[in-house]
Design a protein around this motif. Structure first.
Motif, mmCIF file in Angstrom:
data_model
loop_
_atom_site.group_PDB
_atom_site.id
_atom_site.type_symbol
_atom_site.label_atom_id
_atom_site.label_comp_id
_atom_site.label_asym_id
_atom_site.label_seq_id
_atom_site.Cartn_x
_atom_site.Cartn_y
_atom_site.Cartn_z
ATOM 1 N N THR A 131 4.926 -1.065 13.907
ATOM 2 C CA THR A 131 5.636 -0.457 12.781
ATOM 3 C C THR A 131 4.701 -0.396 11.576
ATOM 4 O OG1 THR A 131 6.373 -2.569 11.895
ATOM 5 C CG2 THR A 131 7.833 -1.505 13.519
ATOM 6 N N VAL A 132 5.171 0.290 10.552
ATOM 7 C CA VAL A 132 4.403 0.398 9.308
ATOM 8 C C VAL A 132 4.035 -0.999 8.807
ATOM 9 C CG1 VAL A 132 4.631 1.011 6.866
ATOM 10 C CG2 VAL A 132 5.387 2.627 8.627
ATOM 11 N N GLU A 133 5.037 -1.870 8.754
ATOM 12 C CA GLU A 133 4.793 -3.222 8.236
ATOM 13 C C GLU A 133 3.815 -3.997 9.128
ATOM 14 O OE1 GLU A 133 8.305 -5.572 7.758
ATOM 15 O OE2 GLU A 133 7.220 -7.163 6.705
ATOM 16 N N GLN A 134 3.983 -3.852 10.441
ATOM 17 C CA GLN A 134 3.083 -4.566 11.362
ATOM 18 C C GLN A 134 1.646 -4.059 11.248
ATOM 19 O OE1 GLN A 134 5.246 -3.752 14.939
ATOM 20 N NE2 GLN A 134 6.443 -5.639 14.833
ATOM 21 N N ASN A 135 1.511 -2.741 11.028
ATOM 22 C CA ASN A 135 0.178 -2.172 10.832
ATOM 23 C C ASN A 135 -0.519 -2.846 9.657
ATOM 24 O OD1 ASN A 135 -1.154 0.335 12.229
ATOM 25 N ND2 ASN A 135 1.056 0.602 12.480
ATOM 26 N N ILE A 136 0.242 -3.072 8.606
ATOM 27 C CA ILE A 136 -0.346 -3.671 7.402
ATOM 28 C C ILE A 136 -0.599 -5.166 7.608
ATOM 29 C CG2 ILE A 136 0.123 -4.191 4.965
ATOM 30 C CD1 ILE A 136 1.515 -1.324 5.080
ATOM 31 N N LEU B 61 1.659 -13.701 3.639
ATOM 32 C CA LEU B 61 1.187 -12.439 4.228
ATOM 33 C C LEU B 61 2.279 -11.378 4.150
ATOM 34 C CD1 LEU B 61 -0.737 -13.614 7.443
ATOM 35 C CD2 LEU B 61 -1.706 -12.765 5.312
ATOM 36 N N ARG B 62 3.512 -11.801 4.522
ATOM 37 C CA ARG B 62 4.643 -10.864 4.502
ATOM 38 C C ARG B 62 4.911 -10.375 3.099
ATOM 39 N NH1 ARG B 62 10.216 -10.695 6.443
ATOM 40 N NH2 ARG B 62 9.982 -8.462 6.759
ATOM 41 N N SER B 63 4.846 -11.286 2.179
ATOM 42 C CA SER B 63 5.136 -10.890 0.807
ATOM 43 C C SER B 63 4.061 -9.939 0.271
ATOM 44 C CB SER B 63 5.336 -12.152 -0.036
ATOM 45 O OG SER B 63 4.516 -12.170 -1.130
ATOM 46 N N ARG B 64 2.810 -10.150 0.679
ATOM 47 C CA ARG B 64 1.736 -9.222 0.266
ATOM 48 C C ARG B 64 1.944 -7.844 0.916
ATOM 49 N NH1 ARG B 64 -1.207 -6.895 -3.324
ATOM 50 N NH2 ARG B 64 -3.133 -6.016 -2.543
ATOM 51 N N ALA B 65 2.348 -7.831 2.206
ATOM 52 C CA ALA B 65 2.597 -6.563 2.901
ATOM 53 C C ALA B 65 3.695 -5.777 2.178
ATOM 54 C CB ALA B 65 2.977 -6.809 4.356
ATOM 55 N N LEU B 66 4.760 -6.480 1.793
ATOM 56 C CA LEU B 66 5.871 -5.809 1.108
ATOM 57 C C LEU B 66 5.436 -5.292 -0.269
ATOM 58 C CD1 LEU B 66 8.855 -8.120 2.112
ATOM 59 C CD2 LEU B 66 8.264 -5.863 3.026
ATOM 60 N N VAL C 227 2.883 1.915 -2.459
ATOM 61 C CA VAL C 227 2.707 3.270 -1.911
ATOM 62 C C VAL C 227 4.060 3.932 -1.617
ATOM 63 C CG1 VAL C 227 0.440 2.747 -0.930
ATOM 64 C CG2 VAL C 227 2.481 2.522 0.497
ATOM 65 N N ASP C 228 5.135 3.275 -2.061
ATOM 66 C CA ASP C 228 6.464 3.848 -1.964
ATOM 67 C C ASP C 228 6.924 4.050 -0.514
ATOM 68 O OD1 ASP C 228 8.760 4.760 -3.085
ATOM 69 O OD2 ASP C 228 8.057 6.807 -3.404
ATOM 70 N N LEU C 229 6.696 3.034 0.310
ATOM 71 C CA LEU C 229 7.083 3.149 1.721
ATOM 72 C C LEU C 229 8.064 2.059 2.157
ATOM 73 C CD1 LEU C 229 3.862 4.065 3.741
ATOM 74 C CD2 LEU C 229 5.890 5.458 3.457
ATOM 75 N N LEU D 83 -3.457 3.947 3.502
ATOM 76 C CA LEU D 83 -3.923 3.532 2.175
ATOM 77 C C LEU D 83 -3.440 2.110 1.857
ATOM 78 C CD1 LEU D 83 -5.366 4.441 -0.440
ATOM 79 C CD2 LEU D 83 -3.162 5.276 -1.261
ATOM 80 N N ALA D 84 -2.161 1.844 2.190
ATOM 81 C CA ALA D 84 -1.608 0.505 1.954
ATOM 82 C C ALA D 84 -2.406 -0.538 2.729
ATOM 83 C CB ALA D 84 -0.140 0.473 2.379
ATOM 84 N N ARG D 85 -2.746 -0.191 3.969
ATOM 85 C CA ARG D 85 -3.514 -1.123 4.800
ATOM 86 C C ARG D 85 -4.901 -1.382 4.194
ATOM 87 N NH1 ARG D 85 -4.390 0.498 10.956
ATOM 88 N NH2 ARG D 85 -5.735 1.984 9.913
ATOM 89 N N ALA D 86 -5.474 -0.297 3.633
ATOM 90 C CA ALA D 86 -6.827 -0.420 3.064
ATOM 91 C C ALA D 86 -6.854 -1.282 1.806
ATOM 92 C CB ALA D 86 -7.391 0.966 2.763
ATOM 93 N N ILE D 87 -5.761 -1.279 1.059
ATOM 94 C CA ILE D 87 -5.784 -2.042 -0.200
ATOM 95 C C ILE D 87 -5.115 -3.414 -0.080
ATOM 96 C CG2 ILE D 87 -5.970 -0.063 -1.764
ATOM 97 C CD1 ILE D 87 -3.010 -0.058 -2.133
ATOM 98 N N ALA D 88 -4.519 -3.676 1.086
ATOM 99 C CA ALA D 88 -3.736 -4.906 1.243
ATOM 100 C C ALA D 88 -4.558 -6.168 0.977
ATOM 101 C CB ALA D 88 -3.125 -4.957 2.636
ATOM 102 N N LEU D 89 -5.817 -6.131 1.382
ATOM 103 C CA LEU D 89 -6.660 -7.319 1.221
ATOM 104 C C LEU D 89 -7.292 -7.408 -0.161
ATOM 105 C CD1 LEU D 89 -8.400 -7.491 4.714
ATOM 106 C CD2 LEU D 89 -7.121 -9.344 3.650
ATOM 107 N N SER D 90 -6.827 -6.571 -1.096
ATOM 108 C CA SER D 90 -7.418 -6.505 -2.440
ATOM 109 C C SER D 90 -8.944 -6.417 -2.395
ATOM 110 C CB SER D 90 -7.027 -7.735 -3.274
ATOM 111 O OG SER D 90 -5.657 -7.867 -3.285
ATOM 112 N N PRO D 91 -9.465 -5.356 -1.749
ATOM 113 C CA PRO D 91 -10.915 -5.252 -1.609
ATOM 114 C C PRO D 91 -11.598 -4.980 -2.943
ATOM 115 C CG PRO D 91 -9.885 -3.218 -0.903
ATOM 116 C CD PRO D 91 -8.767 -4.191 -1.181
ATOM 117 N N GLY D 92 -12.897 -5.202 -2.986
ATOM 118 C CA GLY D 92 -13.671 -4.958 -4.204
ATOM 119 C C GLY D 92 -13.809 -3.472 -4.487
#
Ligand code: ADP
Ligand code: MG
Length: 323
Positions: A91-96, A111-116, A122-124, A145-154
């Motif tokens: 699912t979307v959430e599992q992907n993230i 982790l869950r709270s960061r995913a949410l 991204v309004d999903l 995009l959400a997956r790419a920014i989830a880890l708060s990259p530099g």
């Protein structure tokens, strides 16, 4: 000091040069578009910044540190490609969450709270339990995009993230990416071959052609003051003419067209062809006067002005670029 820097990057594939001594800097928090025609080396440059490709020469400096030899996993970036590359069985959430699982410091709840949190960004949120096949292209790309920014990259790398979407979704997502990028203040390098995308989204544009950088500048500067014929031709519409003083180019919107004869400084023309574009209309006219421009001169004017072929019109050139 710039956050990201590439110095004298050289890369070839089987004897063919893909990047020829490329130098570029990216400031913290800015969105820079690498713009150029297909095959000019944009993706190769992005992949070298990511460490997914090794340069034959040159350096990649990230936050003041020489990272040229560092593997991608140690470079702290998020990346989005043209194809969404989501896991179809999650699912979307599992992907993230999958992307977040690298983050060893957080427990399951965190982790869950960061995913949410990123799903909200991204309004999903309302689509979090859907599978990729149940999403539109735009929603899939927002998941990526959400997956790419989830880890708060530099920093964030985007390779033609909107190319696969239709025009309406594309322009909506342009705004959305820009909003999220500003909100996070994340340094972003975005590859695109679409000049409109670069002009509307970028703080600065790097125009590339044939393995080299042709010009770097703010969108307005690139558009209004192209430094060479390639940039002038690639960005917007520029018509080129030649006369005794050299080559020059004129943009259609820099030709002022009227139906009533002005008192001074005008050329007289006869409309040969009209191209209706919605709000605007492109007007091609053949000039009467024995003037330096003998080809048809395209002007662009509000479609509200009622014009017909063979009408006589008066034209004035407001701005021209010497090339
Ligand atoms: P762009 O993203 O601007 O379309 P690329 O960076 O993908 O361009 O490619 C630049 C040039 O390098 C092209 O001529 C392309 O064919 C070549 N190239 C890119 N990747 C490879 C590869 N893995 N093997 C061989 N040639 C490649
Ligand atoms: Mg590419």
């Amino acid at each position: 000091m710039s956050y990201l820097k590439v110095e004298n990057i050289y890369k070839q594939f089987a004897g063919k040069v893909a990047l020829e001594d490329v130098n570029a800097e990216f400031e913290k928090g800015e969105l820079v578009c690498i713009l150029g025609p297909s095959g000019c080396g944009k993706t190769t440059l992005l992949r070298i910044i990511a460490g997914l490709e090794t340069a034959d020469g040159g350096k990649v400096i990230i936050d003041g540190r020489d990272c040229t030899m560092l593997p991608p996993s140690k470079r702290n970036f998020g990346i989005v490609f043209q194809s969404y590359a989501l896991f179809p069985n999650m699912t979307v959430e599992q992907n993230i969450l999958f992307g977040l699982s690298e983050q060893k410091k957080l427990n399951r709840k965190q982790l869950r709270s960061r995913a949410l949190e990123v799903l909200e960004l991204v309004d999903l949120t309302e689509h979090k339990n859907k599978y990729p096949f149940q999403l539109s292209g735009g929603q899939q790309q927002r998941t990526a995009l959400a997956r790419a920014i989830a880890l708060s990259p530099g920093y964030l790398l985007l390779d033609e993230p909107l190319s696969a979407l239709d025009a309406k979704v594309r322009s909506k997502l342009r705004l959305e990416i820009r909003r999220i990028q500003r909100e996070l203040g994340i340094t972003t390098v975005m590859v695109t071959h679409d000049q409109e995308e670069a002009l509307t989204m970028a703080d600065r544009i790097i125009v590339m052609n044939n393995a080299v950088i042709e010009q770097v500048g703010a969108p307005r500067a690139i558009y209004e003051r192209p430094e060479n014929k390639f940039v002038a031709d690639f960005i917007g519409t520029m018509n080129f003419y030649h006369n005794s003083t050299g080559d020059f180019g004129i943009r259609p919107e820099n030709i002022i067209l009227t139906k009533n004869k002005p008192s001074e400084n005008y050329l007289t023309g006869k409309i040969t062809f009209l191209e209706f574009k919605g709000a605007m209309i492109r007007v091609y006219s053949k000039l009467h006067d024995n003037c330096e421009i003998c080809a048809d001169l395209p002007a662009e004017t509000a479609a509200a002005m009622e014009l017909t072929e063979n009408d006589t019109v008066y034209l004035r050139i407001a701005d021209r670029h010497l090339i």
